[in-house]
Write a protein that holds these residues in place. Structure first.
Motif, PDB file in Angstrom:
ATOM      1  N   ASP A   6      31.273-101.460  14.004  1.00 47.85           N
ATOM      2  CA  ASP A   6      30.608-101.095  15.253  1.00 47.85           C
ATOM      3  C   ASP A   6      30.754 -99.816  15.676  1.00 47.85           C
ATOM      4  O   ASP A   6      29.874 -99.202  16.302  1.00 47.85           O
ATOM      5  CB  ASP A   6      31.168-102.040  16.302  1.00 47.85           C
ATOM      6  CG  ASP A   6      30.501-103.542  15.952  1.00 47.85           C
ATOM      7  OD1 ASP A   6      29.542-103.758  15.410  1.00 47.85           O
ATOM      8  OD2 ASP A   6      31.224-104.490  16.482  1.00 47.85           O
ATOM      9  N   ALA A   7      31.979 -98.987  15.579  1.00 43.84           N
ATOM     10  CA  ALA A   7      31.994 -97.810  16.319  1.00 43.84           C
ATOM     11  C   ALA A   7      31.170 -96.714  15.361  1.00 43.84           C
ATOM     12  O   ALA A   7      30.571 -96.051  15.886  1.00 43.84           O
ATOM     13  CB  ALA A   7      33.424 -97.141  15.929  1.00 43.84           C
ATOM     14  N   ALA A   8      31.057 -96.896  14.067  1.00 46.75           N
ATOM     15  CA  ALA A   8      30.252 -96.113  13.253  1.00 46.75           C
ATOM     16  C   ALA A   8      28.570 -96.382  13.842  1.00 46.75           C
ATOM     17  O   ALA A   8      27.972 -95.315  13.799  1.00 46.75           O
ATOM     18  CB  ALA A   8      30.296 -96.427  11.786  1.00 46.75           C
ATOM     19  N   LEU A   9      28.496 -97.612  13.767  1.00 44.86           N
ATOM     20  CA  LEU A   9      26.967 -98.018  14.310  1.00 44.86           C
ATOM     21  C   LEU A   9      26.632 -97.639  15.674  1.00 44.86           C
ATOM     22  O   LEU A   9      25.333 -97.114  15.819  1.00 44.86           O
ATOM     23  CB  LEU A   9      26.633 -99.529  14.136  1.00 44.86           C
ATOM     24  CG  LEU A   9      26.665 -99.948  12.666  1.00 44.86           C
ATOM     25  CD1 LEU A   9      26.802-101.640  12.591  1.00 44.86           C
ATOM     26  CD2 LEU A   9      25.594 -99.563  11.717  1.00 44.86           C
ATOM     27  N   LYS A  29      22.186-109.015  11.185  1.00 42.76           N
ATOM     28  CA  LYS A  29      23.598-108.749  11.607  1.00 42.76           C
ATOM     29  C   LYS A  29      23.502-107.376  12.376  1.00 42.76           C
ATOM     30  O   LYS A  29      22.586-106.584  11.568  1.00 42.76           O
ATOM     31  CB  LYS A  29      24.469-108.913  10.750  1.00 42.76           C
ATOM     32  CG  LYS A  29      25.904-108.691  11.143  1.00 42.76           C
ATOM     33  CD  LYS A  29      27.076-108.951   9.914  1.00 42.76           C
ATOM     34  CE  LYS A  29      27.962-108.013   9.982  1.00 42.76           C
ATOM     35  NZ  LYS A  29      29.085-108.014   8.747  1.00 42.76           N
ATOM     36  N   ARG A  30      24.058-106.805  13.158  1.00 38.29           N
ATOM     37  CA  ARG A  30      23.891-105.494  13.568  1.00 38.29           C
ATOM     38  C   ARG A  30      24.132-104.459  12.417  1.00 38.29           C
ATOM     39  O   ARG A  30      25.240-104.428  11.714  1.00 38.29           O
ATOM     40  CB  ARG A  30      24.912-105.129  14.838  1.00 38.29           C
ATOM     41  CG  ARG A  30      24.721-103.709  15.386  1.00 38.29           C
ATOM     42  CD  ARG A  30      25.591-103.625  16.404  1.00 38.29           C
ATOM     43  NE  ARG A  30      25.391-102.219  17.104  1.00 38.29           N
ATOM     44  CZ  ARG A  30      26.099-101.222  17.203  1.00 38.29           C
ATOM     45  NH1 ARG A  30      27.447-101.369  17.430  1.00 38.29           N
ATOM     46  NH2 ARG A  30      25.629 -99.987  17.873  1.00 38.29           N
ATOM     47  N   GLY A  31      22.862-103.650  12.312  1.00 31.51           N
ATOM     48  CA  GLY A  31      22.965-102.557  11.210  1.00 31.51           C
ATOM     49  C   GLY A  31      22.561-103.186   9.952  1.00 31.51           C
ATOM     50  O   GLY A  31      22.553-102.600   8.911  1.00 31.51           O
ATOM     51  N   PHE A  40      17.312-105.513   2.942  1.00 30.99           N
ATOM     52  CA  PHE A  40      16.405-104.417   2.708  1.00 30.99           C
ATOM     53  C   PHE A  40      17.123-103.081   3.152  1.00 30.99           C
ATOM     54  O   PHE A  40      17.017-101.942   2.549  1.00 30.99           O
ATOM     55  CB  PHE A  40      15.374-104.653   3.713  1.00 30.99           C
ATOM     56  CG  PHE A  40      14.383-103.275   3.748  1.00 30.99           C
ATOM     57  CD1 PHE A  40      13.606-103.150   2.692  1.00 30.99           C
ATOM     58  CD2 PHE A  40      14.275-102.340   4.817  1.00 30.99           C
ATOM     59  CE1 PHE A  40      12.599-101.830   2.751  1.00 30.99           C
ATOM     60  CE2 PHE A  40      13.505-101.270   4.770  1.00 30.99           C
ATOM     61  CZ  PHE A  40      12.502-101.122   3.749  1.00 30.99           C
ATOM     62  N   LEU A  41      18.346-103.301   4.152  1.00 32.83           N
ATOM     63  CA  LEU A  41      18.749-102.009   4.686  1.00 32.83           C
ATOM     64  C   LEU A  41      20.112-102.556   5.188  1.00 32.83           C
ATOM     65  O   LEU A  41      20.344-103.360   5.910  1.00 32.83           O
ATOM     66  CB  LEU A  41      17.927-101.241   5.803  1.00 32.83           C
ATOM     67  CG  LEU A  41      18.406 -99.956   6.475  1.00 32.83           C
ATOM     68  CD1 LEU A  41      18.610 -98.997   5.582  1.00 32.83           C
ATOM     69  CD2 LEU A  41      17.505 -99.830   7.763  1.00 32.83           C
ATOM     70  N   HIS A  42      21.109-101.643   4.788  1.00 32.91           N
ATOM     71  CA  HIS A  42      22.447-101.662   5.510  1.00 32.91           C
ATOM     72  C   HIS A  42      23.220-100.334   5.512  1.00 32.91           C
ATOM     73  O   HIS A  42      22.604 -99.569   4.866  1.00 32.91           O
ATOM     74  CB  HIS A  42      23.314-102.772   5.088  1.00 32.91           C
ATOM     75  CG  HIS A  42      23.597-102.577   3.483  1.00 32.91           C
ATOM     76  ND1 HIS A  42      22.737-102.855   2.590  1.00 32.91           N
ATOM     77  CD2 HIS A  42      24.511-101.688   2.807  1.00 32.91           C
ATOM     78  CE1 HIS A  42      23.096-102.759   1.428  1.00 32.91           C
ATOM     79  NE2 HIS A  42      24.374-101.960   1.522  1.00 32.91           N
ATOM     80  N   PHE A  43      24.487-100.185   6.313  1.00 32.75           N
ATOM     81  CA  PHE A  43      24.840 -98.823   6.492  1.00 32.75           C
ATOM     82  C   PHE A  43      26.552 -98.751   6.151  1.00 32.75           C
ATOM     83  O   PHE A  43      27.244 -99.802   6.021  1.00 32.75           O
ATOM     84  CB  PHE A  43      24.955 -98.578   7.934  1.00 32.75           C
ATOM     85  CG  PHE A  43      23.424 -98.182   8.650  1.00 32.75           C
ATOM     86  CD1 PHE A  43      22.874 -97.234   8.316  1.00 32.75           C
ATOM     87  CD2 PHE A  43      22.760 -99.383   8.842  1.00 32.75           C
ATOM     88  CE1 PHE A  43      21.692 -96.791   8.757  1.00 32.75           C
ATOM     89  CE2 PHE A  43      21.530 -99.228   9.462  1.00 32.75           C
ATOM     90  CZ  PHE A  43      20.801 -97.727   9.372  1.00 32.75           C
ATOM     91  N   HIS A  44      26.613 -97.808   5.686  1.00 27.81           N
ATOM     92  CA  HIS A  44      28.068 -97.555   5.000  1.00 27.81           C
ATOM     93  C   HIS A  44      28.754 -96.214   5.740  1.00 27.81           C
ATOM     94  O   HIS A  44      28.044 -95.450   6.281  1.00 27.81           O
ATOM     95  CB  HIS A  44      28.249 -97.192   3.418  1.00 27.81           C
ATOM     96  CG  HIS A  44      27.682 -98.419   2.648  1.00 27.81           C
ATOM     97  ND1 HIS A  44      28.766 -99.259   2.376  1.00 27.81           N
ATOM     98  CD2 HIS A  44      26.735 -98.772   2.072  1.00 27.81           C
ATOM     99  CE1 HIS A  44      28.123-100.289   1.630  1.00 27.81           C
ATOM    100  NE2 HIS A  44      26.771 -99.988   1.369  1.00 27.81           N
ATOM    101  N   GLU A  45      30.122 -96.241   5.755  1.00 25.50           N
ATOM    102  CA  GLU A  45      30.767 -95.207   6.306  1.00 25.50           C
ATOM    103  C   GLU A  45      31.928 -94.613   5.309  1.00 25.50           C
ATOM    104  O   GLU A  45      32.463 -95.543   4.532  1.00 25.50           O
ATOM    105  CB  GLU A  45      31.420 -95.390   7.463  1.00 25.50           C
ATOM    106  CG  GLU A  45      32.573 -96.359   7.604  1.00 25.50           C
ATOM    107  CD  GLU A  45      32.912 -96.693   9.043  1.00 25.50           C
ATOM    108  OE1 GLU A  45      33.472 -95.751   9.581  1.00 25.50           O
ATOM    109  OE2 GLU A  45      32.911 -97.927   9.539  1.00 25.50           O
TER     110      GLU A  45
END
Length: 86
Positions: A6-9, A29-31, A40-45
């Motif tokens: 959540d902090a990254a998003l 789900k968020r992000g 289709f899309l998601h995020f990594h850190e």
């Protein structure tokens, strides 16, 4: 590389709002976005920054999203991927 928390998003809030406006995507789900029943899309850190994994055709493409230019490129890539074939 771990999924973005959540902090990254929070750092991508404006970008996430632009993505939410795209017709055909559902944020389950968020992000984490789906196109129909397909992820289709998601995020990594990681220490190098934040990255989006976006599905282009049958493959995933990792795209950096750390600068305004990188974020614009991701939105353009999403729009192109969602555009119906001619």
């Amino acid at each position: 590389m771990k999924h973005a928390d959540d902090a990254a998003l929070d750092q991508l809030d404006d970008l996430l709002n632009q993505i939410r406006e795209q017709v055909g995507l559902k944020e389950r789900k968020r992000g984490v976005f789906y196109c129909g029943s397909v992820a289709f899309l998601h995020f990594h850190e990681d220490p190098a920054g934040l990255f989006a994994d976006v599905r282009t055709d049958a493959d995933w493409e990792r795209v950096p999203v750390n600068t305004p230019t990188e974020k614009r490129r991701l939105v353009a890539k999403i729009k192109a991927a969602l555009r119906p074939p001619r």
